[in-house]
Design an enzyme around this catalytic site. Structure first.
Site, PDB file in Angstrom:
ATOM      1  N   LYS A 279       8.353 -31.789   4.206  1.00 16.33           N
ATOM      2  CA  LYS A 279       7.229 -32.440   4.880  1.00 16.33           C
ATOM      3  C   LYS A 279       7.302 -33.936   4.616  1.00 16.33           C
ATOM      4  CE  LYS A 279       2.163 -32.184   5.214  1.00 16.33           C
ATOM      5  NZ  LYS A 279       0.971 -31.479   4.690  1.00 16.33           N
ATOM      6  N   ASP A 376      -9.732 -26.639   3.399  1.00 17.48           N
ATOM      7  CA  ASP A 376      -9.086 -26.661   4.715  1.00 17.48           C
ATOM      8  C   ASP A 376      -8.418 -25.319   5.005  1.00 17.48           C
ATOM      9  OD1 ASP A 376      -8.561 -27.849   7.134  1.00 17.48           O
ATOM     10  OD2 ASP A 376      -6.768 -28.915   6.464  1.00 17.48           O
TER      11      ASP A 376
END
Length: 538
Positions: A279, A376
């Site tokens: 990422k 989240d």
């Protein structure tokens, strides 16, 4: 123009430039969160003018009006209150929000010196003069001639072997292919029990770190990171990802697996032929250093079979990177949507995914004295490995709670994905019950196969849509995803009888998405309910 020029009186060209800057990575939200209530501009204790409800209203208006959210915000802020904001006030707030690109633009307009930037981090000033660039180029070492397989990756291979279950499948690539590994081991899952006080405790073995790993604790001086995870050079990650090849993985040797608000994810192939997901964080993402630190420190401390394994990280360049175990089946959201013509998930597989995800969240809440609140939880952050075992990822927004008997914390910064957020989140009320609510939305996705937000349907977010469609019957049947098979199964409890799996799962979901957080179950109760369903059908 000078500092006294009101925002609402700016020329259209200046407004367009500001909107373009504030739309990048939703920076308008960061600016909106710094605006003080009128009359409290100079108070020591910050009182916000806007709450999360206002941000959600702007998001919804942006969708329905097909208009820029940053433009809607600037129009609202610039025309509200007795004392309307001017450019000087805008400049101060941009500085507080660390939006220095926009701040430099405003400072140039009103002919004042630019704001002082931090000495380190992505917001630090960069000398791009020709003289400095020539000095930097002169210091660069010659391009290494060694092949990629000579990189020293002993540490990352060790971390990979300790944390991951290898995959036997990969998208078709022009480059080297990952070979299946043998001897995969699974970490023990977390169970819970009720003590005499009615509180839930974690039982079973927690995957604590060996002493020899703790002794190898590394400290990154610039970011003050405490982690045992290995650091990789950015140049190494470039080689592993074919220099962050932007083509989609599986197409002409592409490596890009996906993109989100904080960064893009690429398929990386190590010299050992093992597969990882890299990422690469956006340099101009809001609070990038905090997101980066949260992810590393949370996943260094919390280890569970249903949490995504972080293998290493890189911060030796201006671009931060995180290296995870590779999840060959993508996200739950994509699988429910049958993206790339994937097969429909059977209801029993969906139930197993729900159970595994719930175990991962429960572990975060109960593994230590203070709960870790994910903030989240969503189907896009639930990733599936080769065996469709769910692993919860994206810990950039995690928040450490108080002790178990006081797990509510006020905050003026509200982040997350609005379709999954509990009502109290918009008031800045953070507790473990936020994750319970979000998980309830995931259960609705599992039952219906519908996306969490759809501007084309009545009741754009899934919770509102389900409540509107199922209110009269108190049953999910009208929206149930029948492609997943017959959700009614038979079981033997003294005698054979039918068991409505969807009805039981919907009952748990309804309790999770309740408006009153005090009546909302904790994740231990949710896990208990899911295990009861699994127990009946097995």
């Amino acid at each position: 123009m000078d500092g006294s020029t009101l925002i609402r009186k700016l020329p259209p060209g200046v407004v367009c430039d500001l909107i373009r800057m504030l739309e990048t990575r939703d920076a308008w939200k960061q600016l909106m969160a710094t605006v003080p209530r009128e009359g409290h501009e100079f108070d020591d204790c910050f009182v916000p003018k806007y709450k999360m409800e206002h941000i959600k209203l702007i998001e919804q208006a942006g969708v329905t009006q097909r208009h820029s959210c940053a433009a809607i915000f600037l129009d609202e802020w610039g025309t509200s209150g007795r004392k309307q904001p001017d450019l000087a006030f805008l400049l101060r707030q941009l500085g507080k929000a660390e939006l220095f690109r926009a701040a430099d633009y405003v400072a140039d307009i009103i002919k004042v010196p630019p704001l002082k930037r931090p000495d380190t981090g992505p917001a630090a000033p960069v000398d791009v003069s020709e003289e400095n660039i020539e000095k930097l180029l002169a210091k660069l070492p010659p391009k290494p001639s060694r092949p990629v397989d000579q990189y020293n990756t002993v540490e990352i291979n060790r971390a990979f072997d300790e944390m991951t279950i290898p995959d036997n499948s990969l998208p078709l690539l022009d480059g080297p292919h990952v070979q299946p590994l043998a001897g995969a081991t699974q970490e023990e899952s977390v169970a819970c029990t009720v003590d005499t006080r009615g509180e839930y405790d974690v039982v079973g073995e927690q995957n604590t770190l060996p002493v020899d790993q703790l002794e190898r604790l590394s400290r990154n001086v610039s970011l003050h990171l405490d982690t045992f995870l290995p650091h990789l050079q950015y140049s190494e990650l470039e080689c592993f990802t074919d220099y962050f090849n932007e083509l989609s993985a599986g197409r002409d040797g592409g490596r890009k697996l996906g993109a989100g608000a904080f960064g893009s994810v690429y398929l990386g192939i190590l010299p050992s032929k093992k597969c990882v997901a890299v990422k690469r964080l956006h340099r101009d993402a809001v609070n990038i250093e905090k997101q980066f630190r949260n992810e590393i420190e949370a996943l260094s401390r919390f280890r569970h079979n249903n949490l995504l394994g972080l293998i290493g990280y890189s911060c030796d360049s201006s671009i931060y990177c995180l290296v995870y175990e590779y999840m060959s089946n993508g996200s739950l959201q994509d699988r429910l949507a049958c993206k790339d013509k994937e097969s429909v998930l059977h209801w029993q597989t969906r139930l197993n995914i729900a159970q595994g995800t719930a175990h991962g969240i429960l572990y975060l809440h109960t593994a230590y004295e203070k709960p870790l609140i994910h903030r989240d939880i969503k189907s896009a952050n639930i990733l599936l490995d080769q065996q469709l075992v769910p692993k919860l990822g994206d810990f950039g927004l995690v928040r450490l709670g108080q002790h178990s008997n006081t797990v509510t914390m006020p905050t003026t910064t509200v982040l997350g994905t609005s379709a999954y957020m509990a009502p109290e989140a918009f008031r800045g009320d953070v507790s473990v019950k936020l994750d319970t609510f979000s998980f309830g939305v995931v259960l609705l996705e599992i039952l219906t196969g519908l996306p969490p937000y759809d501007e084309e349907r009545e009741g754009h977010d899934l919770v509102t849509h389900v409540e509107a469609m199922c209110e009269d019957t108190d049953s999910i049947d009208i929206l149930l995803d029948k492609r997943a098979g017959d959700w009614v199964t038979s079981c033997v409890v003294g005698h054979q009888e039918e068991y409505d799996v969807a009805g039981r799962l919907y009952s748990i979901a309804v309790k999770c998405i309740g408006d009153n957080k005090r009546k909302r179950p904790n994740m231990a109760t949710v896990v208990e309910g899911l295990e009861e369903i699994v127990g009946f059908i097995t």
